[in-house]
Write a protein that holds these residues in place. Structure first.
Motif, mmCIF file in Angstrom:
data_model
loop_
_atom_site.group_PDB
_atom_site.id
_atom_site.type_symbol
_atom_site.label_atom_id
_atom_site.label_comp_id
_atom_site.label_asym_id
_atom_site.label_seq_id
_atom_site.Cartn_x
_atom_site.Cartn_y
_atom_site.Cartn_z
ATOM 1 N N LEU A 155 0.809 -1.212 0.000
ATOM 2 C CA LEU A 155 0.000 0.000 0.000
ATOM 3 C C LEU A 155 0.846 1.266 0.000
ATOM 4 N N ALA A 156 2.175 1.110 -0.040
ATOM 5 C CA ALA A 156 3.046 2.275 0.002
ATOM 6 C C ALA A 156 3.308 2.798 -1.403
ATOM 7 N N GLY A 157 4.024 3.929 -1.483
ATOM 8 C CA GLY A 157 4.384 4.498 -2.772
ATOM 9 C C GLY A 157 5.697 3.932 -3.249
ATOM 10 N N ALA A 158 6.367 4.681 -4.127
ATOM 11 C CA ALA A 158 7.628 4.211 -4.691
ATOM 12 C C ALA A 158 8.789 4.521 -3.759
ATOM 13 N N LEU A 159 9.734 3.569 -3.651
ATOM 14 C CA LEU A 159 10.944 3.760 -2.889
ATOM 15 C C LEU A 159 12.137 3.515 -3.800
ATOM 16 N N ARG A 160 13.366 3.710 -3.258
ATOM 17 C CA ARG A 160 14.556 3.573 -4.076
ATOM 18 C C ARG A 160 15.337 2.313 -3.755
ATOM 19 N N ALA A 161 16.008 1.789 -4.786
ATOM 20 C CA ALA A 161 16.972 0.716 -4.596
ATOM 21 C C ALA A 161 18.359 1.340 -4.553
ATOM 22 N N GLN A 162 19.413 0.499 -4.669
ATOM 23 C CA GLN A 162 20.775 0.994 -4.600
ATOM 24 C C GLN A 162 21.471 0.863 -5.939
ATOM 25 N N ASP A 163 22.667 1.487 -6.024
ATOM 26 C CA ASP A 163 23.408 1.558 -7.268
ATOM 27 C C ASP A 163 24.391 0.403 -7.410
ATOM 28 N N LEU A 195 24.587 1.174 -12.913
ATOM 29 C CA LEU A 195 23.206 0.726 -12.886
ATOM 30 C C LEU A 195 22.491 1.619 -11.875
ATOM 31 N N VAL A 196 21.688 2.524 -12.389
ATOM 32 C CA VAL A 196 21.064 3.553 -11.569
ATOM 33 C C VAL A 196 20.008 2.928 -10.666
ATOM 34 N N PRO A 197 19.911 3.382 -9.420
ATOM 35 C CA PRO A 197 18.834 2.885 -8.551
ATOM 36 C C PRO A 197 17.475 3.010 -9.233
ATOM 37 N N PHE A 198 16.735 1.907 -9.269
ATOM 38 C CA PHE A 198 15.436 1.963 -9.935
ATOM 39 C C PHE A 198 14.331 2.277 -8.949
ATOM 40 N N LYS A 199 13.260 2.799 -9.480
ATOM 41 C CA LYS A 199 12.100 3.148 -8.668
ATOM 42 C C LYS A 199 11.035 2.072 -8.867
ATOM 43 N N LEU A 200 10.523 1.549 -7.801
ATOM 44 C CA LEU A 200 9.492 0.518 -7.836
ATOM 45 C C LEU A 200 8.164 1.144 -7.424
ATOM 46 N N SER A 201 7.166 0.946 -8.248
ATOM 47 C CA SER A 201 5.840 1.470 -7.920
ATOM 48 C C SER A 201 4.835 0.329 -7.885
ATOM 49 N N VAL A 202 3.720 0.531 -7.188
ATOM 50 C CA VAL A 202 2.716 -0.507 -7.020
ATOM 51 C C VAL A 202 1.337 0.060 -7.328
ATOM 52 N N GLN A 203 0.554 -0.746 -7.989
ATOM 53 C CA GLN A 203 -0.826 -0.365 -8.277
ATOM 54 C C GLN A 203 -1.745 -1.515 -7.882
ATOM 55 N N SER A 218 5.821 -2.339 -10.815
ATOM 56 C CA SER A 218 6.505 -1.835 -11.997
ATOM 57 C C SER A 218 7.808 -1.165 -11.587
ATOM 58 N N TRP A 219 8.826 -1.265 -12.446
ATOM 59 C CA TRP A 219 10.109 -0.630 -12.138
ATOM 60 C C TRP A 219 10.880 -0.330 -13.428
ATOM 61 N N ASN A 220 11.826 0.613 -13.302
ATOM 62 C CA ASN A 220 12.736 0.925 -14.399
ATOM 63 C C ASN A 220 13.794 -0.174 -14.456
ATOM 64 N N ALA A 221 14.065 -0.686 -15.648
ATOM 65 C CA ALA A 221 14.972 -1.813 -15.783
ATOM 66 C C ALA A 221 16.117 -1.496 -16.731
ATOM 67 N N VAL A 222 17.152 -2.323 -16.649
ATOM 68 C CA VAL A 222 18.264 -2.283 -17.596
ATOM 69 C C VAL A 222 18.141 -3.505 -18.496
ATOM 70 N N ASN A 253 12.647 -4.569 -22.063
ATOM 71 C CA ASN A 253 12.449 -3.146 -22.312
ATOM 72 C C ASN A 253 12.816 -2.400 -21.036
ATOM 73 N N LEU A 254 12.737 -1.088 -21.088
ATOM 74 C CA LEU A 254 13.192 -0.273 -19.961
ATOM 75 C C LEU A 254 12.167 -0.162 -18.854
ATOM 76 N N ASN A 255 10.966 -0.693 -19.073
ATOM 77 C CA ASN A 255 9.907 -0.646 -18.072
ATOM 78 C C ASN A 255 9.350 -2.048 -17.883
ATOM 79 N N MET A 256 9.597 -2.632 -16.730
ATOM 80 C CA MET A 256 9.150 -3.986 -16.457
ATOM 81 C C MET A 256 8.037 -3.982 -15.415
ATOM 82 N N SER A 257 7.173 -5.009 -15.469
ATOM 83 C CA SER A 257 6.110 -5.132 -14.474
ATOM 84 C C SER A 257 5.782 -6.601 -14.260
#
Length: 420
Positions: free
Chosen positions: A13-21, A347-355, A366-370, A398-402
């Motif tokens: 139920l939370a928003g997006a948080l960050r991962a590490q590099d 590899l930039v920290p990706f943002k993970l979001s939830v719906q 969903s998250w930004n991917a390499v 692709n650059l956007n995975m889910s």
């Protein structure tokens, strides 16, 4: 063994948080300068500055103290594209028969032509895809300030370059403290008061800069400038209105936060990712910073004020005057780490979001991917429970995975682990 190098824990139920590099070295030897071609650590650089990428994914580097433009393939094979390693001059010719003097800025146009800020020659050079080098604007070897026809205009220590979709070339004319514009065979002053340094916002020549360095255009054609000696990031609209976008003039520092709170120290190159996030080579802070689309400045990698050459993950990597930046086609960030004499991959920290949707509370992560990297989604019912794999591992195509959790049961915590 799986690498838990990029981990993000998320309550459904939370928003997006960050991962590490994660930072690795693509080419060069740490703090060993030289002029050798070769693969990986067999190659040597001399203070690599700007870096750009072509349509085929190859990187081109303004190897400033080697007075040459180097080419680096995605697997780290380094060759000399134009100029003679270690030999300065002003000759127009093809490939290694051409000569440069401390090239520092690069930009491709839509036709695959490479523009070079030939800083020590006070000129803008052009290299065709076949390697033919000519002087595009300025009088090679003759510095100063003069607007006018491209063959007679004068520059002073030009640095960053950016090329718009219509072919207009913008130049950070560092020694003249202004931004120049090359279009229709003529050079004009787009913004800044020529040969007068300062920090004033305003329109056109009413604005002031202090040794502008890096340039980047956003999707709307606005030009962003790393105003190095003002320790700020400036924005110039298409009609020439200059404002201070991030940082505060004359106040260097390391602070993250919102645009007004954040501080920089001699920012160099700039690069936008496909989503509009702006990356900054914060050179004297020894870090790479990110300005997100919601106006928050964060440190991507490196440690503020601490130089070094270590690769690593989760904040362990170190830089020494990072200068050039480019966002690669696979979604990674490639850095010309000037005083370390390296080309690094971040590899930039990706943002993970939830719906969450529907009465069944179907959850989509969903998250930004390499591209090519493998990811695993895991969940747990509570913070003390074991992690359970959700579905199967996924490879980024692709650059956007889910990934969707179609059968949630009560509260779940999720994380995404990059496996390689």
């Amino acid at each position: 063994m799986r690498k838990l190098s990029t981990i993000l824990i998320l309550l459904a139920l939370a928003g997006a948080l960050r991962a590490q590099d994660a930072v690795t070295t693509l080419a060069g030897q740490p703090q060993v300068s030289g002029a050798a071609n070769g693969s990986g650590t067999n190659a040597l650089f001399g203070d690599p500055a700007a870096i750009v990428v072509d349509a085929g994914g190859n990187y081109f580097i303004a190897d400033s103290r080697n007075h040459a433009i180097r080419k680096v393939t995605t697997n780290g094979v380094v060759t000399t594209f134009a100029g003679q390693l270690g030999v300065s001059g002003i000759a127009s010719a093809t490939g290694t028969n051409a000569l440069f003097n401390t090239p520092s800025g690069l930009a491709f146009d839509g036709g695959g032509n490479l523009f070079v800020s030939d800083t020590g020659n006070n000129a803008i050079r052009n290299i065709t895809s076949a390697g033919a080098v000519t002087t595009f604007a300025g009088v090679a070897g003759d510095g100063g300030f003069l607007d006018g026809a491209i063959g007679s205009a004068l520059f002073s220590s030009p640095l960053g370059l950016a090329v718009s979709t219509n072919g207009t070339v913008f130049v950070a004319d560092s020694g003249n403290h202004c931004i120049r514009k090359i279009a229709g065979g003529a050079v004009s002053t787009f913004a800044g008061s020529p040969q007068v340094w300062g920090s004033a916002d305003g329109t056109g020549t009413n604005a002031q800069f202090n040794a502008p360095c890096g340039l980047a255009l956003d999707a709307n054609g606005n030009l962003f400038v790393s105003d190095a000696n003002n320790d700020t990031i400036r924005e110039i609209t298409t009609n020439g209105l200059v404002t201070t976008f991030a940082g505060a003039a004359g106040q260097d520092g390391t602070a993250n936060g919102d645009l007004l709170t954040a501080r920089f120290r001699s920012p160099a190159s700039l690069a936008f990712d496909p989503k509009g996030n702006l990356f900054v080579a914060d050179s004297f802070n020894q870090t790479v910073r990110e300005i997100s689309t919601n106006g928050i400045v964060s440190t991507v990698c490196g440690a503020a004020g601490i130089s070094g050459a270590a690769d690593g993950t989760n904040g362990g990597a170190r830089f020494f005057n990072p200068y050039g930046l480019v966002v690669a086609a696979d979604g990674s960030l490639v850095v010309a780490d000037a005083y370390n004499e390296l080309v690094r991959v971040v590899l930039v920290p990706f943002k993970l979001s939830v719906q969450i949707s529907g009465a069944a509370r179907v959850t989509t992560l969903s998250w930004n991917a390499v591209l090519g990297k493998n990811y695993q989604v895991q969940f747990q019912a509570n913070l003390s429970a074991a992690w359970t794999i959700l579905g199967v591992d996924v490879t980024a195509t692709n650059l956007n995975m889910s990934v969707t959790d179609t059968a949630p049961s009560g509260q779940r915590y999720f994380r995404v682990v990059r496996l390689n």
